[in-house]
Design a protein around this motif. Structure first.
Motif, mmCIF file in Angstrom:
data_model
loop_
_atom_site.group_PDB
_atom_site.id
_atom_site.type_symbol
_atom_site.label_atom_id
_atom_site.label_comp_id
_atom_site.label_asym_id
_atom_site.label_seq_id
_atom_site.Cartn_x
_atom_site.Cartn_y
_atom_site.Cartn_z
ATOM 1 N N PRO A 37 0.808 -1.227 0.000
ATOM 2 C CA PRO A 37 0.000 0.000 0.000
ATOM 3 C C PRO A 37 0.839 1.275 0.000
ATOM 4 N N GLY A 38 1.997 1.247 0.643
ATOM 5 C CA GLY A 38 2.824 2.448 0.718
ATOM 6 C C GLY A 38 3.873 2.564 -0.357
ATOM 7 N N ALA A 39 3.859 1.666 -1.347
ATOM 8 C CA ALA A 39 4.861 1.698 -2.408
ATOM 9 C C ALA A 39 4.770 2.994 -3.203
ATOM 10 N N PHE A 40 5.902 3.416 -3.739
ATOM 11 C CA PHE A 40 5.923 4.679 -4.482
ATOM 12 C C PHE A 40 5.050 4.608 -5.729
ATOM 13 N N GLN A 41 5.209 3.552 -6.507
ATOM 14 C CA GLN A 41 4.403 3.398 -7.710
ATOM 15 C C GLN A 41 3.018 2.887 -7.325
ATOM 16 N N GLN A 42 2.011 3.633 -7.697
ATOM 17 C CA GLN A 42 0.641 3.263 -7.387
ATOM 18 C C GLN A 42 -0.130 2.988 -8.679
ATOM 19 N N PRO A 43 -0.944 1.936 -8.696
ATOM 20 C CA PRO A 43 -1.671 1.579 -9.918
ATOM 21 C C PRO A 43 -2.834 2.525 -10.180
ATOM 22 N N VAL A 44 -3.395 2.392 -11.356
ATOM 23 C CA VAL A 44 -4.662 3.046 -11.674
ATOM 24 C C VAL A 44 -5.708 1.950 -11.831
ATOM 25 N N THR A 45 -6.960 2.328 -11.923
ATOM 26 C CA THR A 45 -8.033 1.338 -12.035
ATOM 27 C C THR A 45 -8.387 1.098 -13.506
ATOM 28 N N ALA A 46 -9.094 -0.002 -13.728
ATOM 29 C CA ALA A 46 -9.563 -0.297 -15.080
ATOM 30 C C ALA A 46 -10.486 0.805 -15.578
ATOM 31 N N ARG A 90 21.180 7.726 -3.625
ATOM 32 C CA ARG A 90 20.723 7.515 -2.244
ATOM 33 C C ARG A 90 19.227 7.754 -2.129
ATOM 34 N N LEU A 91 18.768 8.831 -2.703
ATOM 35 C CA LEU A 91 17.351 9.172 -2.636
ATOM 36 C C LEU A 91 16.511 8.134 -3.377
ATOM 37 N N GLU A 92 16.986 7.688 -4.530
ATOM 38 C CA GLU A 92 16.237 6.702 -5.302
ATOM 39 C C GLU A 92 16.178 5.367 -4.568
ATOM 40 N N ARG A 93 17.287 4.961 -3.967
ATOM 41 C CA ARG A 93 17.276 3.696 -3.222
ATOM 42 C C ARG A 93 16.260 3.745 -2.090
ATOM 43 N N HIS A 94 16.184 4.885 -1.426
ATOM 44 C CA HIS A 94 15.184 5.010 -0.368
ATOM 45 C C HIS A 94 13.784 4.922 -0.957
ATOM 46 N N ARG A 95 13.543 5.615 -2.058
ATOM 47 C CA ARG A 95 12.217 5.602 -2.684
ATOM 48 C C ARG A 95 11.794 4.203 -3.082
ATOM 49 N N LEU A 96 12.754 3.389 -3.517
ATOM 50 C CA LEU A 96 12.464 2.035 -3.968
ATOM 51 C C LEU A 96 12.431 1.025 -2.822
ATOM 52 N N GLY A 97 12.677 1.497 -1.597
ATOM 53 C CA GLY A 97 12.656 0.602 -0.455
ATOM 54 C C GLY A 97 13.904 -0.232 -0.290
ATOM 55 N N ASN A 98 14.964 0.156 -0.980
ATOM 56 C CA ASN A 98 16.225 -0.580 -0.903
ATOM 57 C C ASN A 98 17.088 0.013 0.220
ATOM 58 N N SER A 99 16.588 -0.093 1.440
ATOM 59 C CA SER A 99 17.237 0.569 2.571
ATOM 60 C C SER A 99 18.610 -0.013 2.896
ATOM 61 N N GLU A 100 18.813 -1.292 2.574
ATOM 62 C CA GLU A 100 20.097 -1.922 2.886
ATOM 63 C C GLU A 100 21.246 -1.311 2.084
ATOM 64 N N ALA A 101 20.940 -0.745 0.913
ATOM 65 C CA ALA A 101 21.986 -0.186 0.057
ATOM 66 C C ALA A 101 22.219 1.296 0.296
ATOM 67 N N VAL A 102 21.361 1.930 1.103
ATOM 68 C CA VAL A 102 21.515 3.369 1.355
ATOM 69 C C VAL A 102 22.833 3.694 2.055
ATOM 70 N N PRO A 103 23.266 2.939 3.077
ATOM 71 C CA PRO A 103 24.519 3.291 3.765
ATOM 72 C C PRO A 103 25.741 3.331 2.855
ATOM 73 N N ASP A 104 25.754 2.523 1.810
ATOM 74 C CA ASP A 104 26.901 2.536 0.894
ATOM 75 C C ASP A 104 27.115 3.909 0.283
ATOM 76 N N THR A 105 26.024 4.639 0.046
ATOM 77 C CA THR A 105 26.167 5.957 -0.580
ATOM 78 C C THR A 105 26.867 6.943 0.343
ATOM 79 N N TYR A 106 26.712 6.764 1.653
ATOM 80 C CA TYR A 106 27.412 7.641 2.599
ATOM 81 C C TYR A 106 28.914 7.377 2.557
ATOM 82 N N ASP A 107 29.289 6.109 2.500
ATOM 83 C CA ASP A 107 30.712 5.766 2.431
ATOM 84 C C ASP A 107 31.325 6.278 1.138
#
Length: 329
Positions: A10-19, A301-318
């Protein structure tokens, strides 16, 4: 109508449309007598919601629906409108691009921008390249170099996104984009201290940035994920380019394509430079290349967060810390 949508949280960034919404969009775009036979959501993109729509006659068309305005980051605001504004400037690669069939920014049917485009022939490059031995990928990257060169040859009058805001100098455009990235990171609860340090470094070195005096067209997202290849060709052959919504005016060296082409030296990607041409080796160019690399890392970094890829966010800081050390040495 056959309607298939991708299941997302339900909280995903990409949201569908209806038929029902797709029916209404088709009628507005193609007339009251037109109804969709099927609509199938495609999963390749990570920003717009994209559907392959069969109207019952002729080839299927592509429907792209932008995120709701409130869900868009500052650095990704109104990308569909930006793409629409950029089409005349992308004339050098027009034969590779889909044609816009209808476009609606009124938000009367759905509170989101949307457009219909022709469907490109071919296979997405990430799916099709694997059918060829890696040494044969060189021809693909040579063609990518030609496409990037042709785009970068187009001259503009101001710096910044094609649809605005426009800036008189390159330094103003770069610093504004970094400030927006930092604010976006603040909004999602991520530390933006290093991005603000990057903006401060850019401010101190405005003169180096402003060695770039002529705005050139940048694609912003030209790489394998936004390219189609011809199925069954003797070698991987680019047949289409799509998702041209991150276009801007700036320094060609700052384009995402240049960043990606230079990431794995000693591989088949080196063929890119055979057609694109050599890079500048001045001290100013070397400093700017570091800044551009850091700016890409901040956006990733921002895109990884948007996509829910939180595990890869710290790499961008390094990674960004390492680049900042070189920039401020």
């Amino acid at each position: 109508m056959e309607f298939r949508s991708i299941e997302r949280a339900p909280g995903a960034f990409q949201q569908p449309v209806t038929a029902g919404q797709i029916h209404a969009m088709c009628r507005r775009a193609f007339g009251a007598s037109v109804s969709a036979v099927s609509a199938v959501e495609l999963g390749n993109g990570m920003y717009n919601s994209t559907y392959r729509v069969d109207l019952g006659s002729g080839l299927p068309v592509i429907l792209r629906v932008a995120p709701e305005p409130a869900r868009q980051f500052r650095i990704e605001r109104e990308l569909m409108r930006n793409e629409h504004a950029s089409v005349p400037y992308l004339a050098p690669i027009a034969p590779l691009m889909p044609r816009t069939l209808a476009i609606d920014f009124t938000h009367e049917i759905i509170g989101r921008d949307y457009l219909f485009q022709t469907m490109l022939d071919g296979v997405p490059a990430p799916d099709g390249l694997g059918a060829y031995p890696r040494p044969e990928w060189a021809s693909f990257f040579r063609r990518m170099g030609t496409i990037a060169r042709d785009i970068h040859a187009v001259r503009g009058r101001r710096f910044g996104p094609v649809n605005g805001p426009a800036f008189t100098t390159w330094s103003e455009a770069v610093i504004a984009s970094l400030d927006d990235t930092a604010a976006d990171l603040d909004d999602v609860g991520l530390d933006a201290t290093d991005v603000r340090e990057l903006a401060a470094a850019a401010d101190r070195h405005r003169a180096v940035l402003d060695e770039i005096t002529e705005p050139r067209l940048l694609h912003g997202d030209l790489w394998t994920v936004n390219v189609m290849i011809e199925p069954g060709a003797p070698e991987p052959t680019i047949s289409g380019v799509f998702d041209c919504d991150r276009t801007s005016w700036g320094d060609p060296e700052s384009d995402w394509t240049i960043f990606m082409a230079g990431r794995r030296p000693g591989t088949e990607r080196d063929a890119f430079w055979e057609t694109y041409g050599s890079r500048s080796s001045t001290p100013g160019a070397a400093w700017r290349a570091l800044l551009y690399r850091a700016r890409h890392l901040a956006a990733v970094r921002l895109e990884r967060h948007r996509l829910g890829n939180s595990e890869a966010v710290p790499d961008t800081y390094d990674d960004l810390r390492d680049v900042l050390a070189l920039l401020t040495a």
